[in-house]
Design a protein around this motif. Sequence first.
Motif, short mmCIF file in Angstrom:
data_model
loop_
_atom_site.label_atom_id
_atom_site.label_comp_id
_atom_site.label_asym_id
_atom_site.label_seq_id
_atom_site.Cartn_x
_atom_site.Cartn_y
_atom_site.Cartn_z
N ASP A 133 59.72 22.95 40.53
CA ASP A 133 58.96 21.76 40.90
C ASP A 133 59.56 20.53 40.24
O ASP A 133 59.60 20.44 39.02
CB ASP A 133 57.50 21.89 40.48
N GLY A 134 59.99 19.59 41.05
CA GLY A 134 60.47 18.33 40.50
C GLY A 134 61.80 18.44 39.79
O GLY A 134 62.60 19.34 40.04
N ASN A 135 62.02 17.53 38.86
CA ASN A 135 63.28 17.43 38.13
C ASN A 135 63.14 18.16 36.79
O ASN A 135 62.39 17.73 35.93
CB ASN A 135 63.60 15.95 37.92
N PRO A 136 63.87 19.27 36.58
CA PRO A 136 63.72 20.02 35.33
C PRO A 136 64.09 19.21 34.09
O PRO A 136 63.48 19.37 33.04
CB PRO A 136 64.63 21.23 35.49
N ASP A 137 65.07 18.31 34.22
CA ASP A 137 65.44 17.50 33.06
C ASP A 137 64.34 16.49 32.72
O ASP A 137 64.14 16.17 31.56
CB ASP A 137 66.77 16.78 33.30
N GLN A 138 63.63 16.02 33.72
CA GLN A 138 62.52 15.10 33.46
C GLN A 138 61.40 15.83 32.71
O GLN A 138 60.81 15.28 31.77
CB GLN A 138 62.00 14.53 34.79
N ILE A 139 61.12 17.06 33.10
CA ILE A 139 60.13 17.88 32.39
C ILE A 139 60.56 18.06 30.94
O ILE A 139 59.77 17.93 30.01
CB ILE A 139 59.95 19.24 33.09
N LEU A 183 58.20 26.10 26.59
CA LEU A 183 58.62 25.48 27.84
C LEU A 183 60.01 24.87 27.71
O LEU A 183 60.84 25.00 28.61
CB LEU A 183 57.61 24.41 28.25
N SER A 233 62.15 24.90 36.03
CA SER A 233 61.01 24.78 36.94
C SER A 233 61.49 24.32 38.31
O SER A 233 62.23 23.34 38.41
CB SER A 233 60.01 23.78 36.37
N GLN A 263 63.36 26.19 29.96
CA GLN A 263 64.01 25.29 30.91
C GLN A 263 65.49 25.62 31.07
O GLN A 263 66.07 25.38 32.10
CB GLN A 263 63.87 23.84 30.47
N HIS A 275 60.06 14.87 28.85
CA HIS A 275 58.65 14.65 28.51
C HIS A 275 58.20 15.62 27.41
O HIS A 275 57.46 15.22 26.51
CB HIS A 275 57.76 14.79 29.75
N CYS A 276 58.62 16.86 27.49
CA CYS A 276 58.24 17.85 26.47
C CYS A 276 58.84 17.47 25.11
O CYS A 276 58.15 17.54 24.09
CB CYS A 276 58.71 19.24 26.86
#
Length: 71
Positions: A21-27, A10, A19, A14, A30-31
């Motif tokens: 959905d939402g903020n890709p940097d936030q995803i 994932l 993604s 990126q 978190h990862c």
Amino acid sequence: LEGVPHLTHLVRTQRTRPSPDGNPDQILIHCLKALRTIYKHHPEAFSDHKDVDEMIRPHLMESLMLFSAKQ
């Protein structure tokens, strides 16, 4: 620990296919944090040292800049 390959995949996707959905940097943040936590408690779960060198050893912001979709 079975999720480590999915998290690393994932993070790598990126950059090329963020993604919608939402903020890709936030995803991404978190990862990366999840991978760091797993590595701290179970370093043996990481078989690829390249992943460790790119996603875990550098400072979190360095890893974020490396894999960010906004490059």
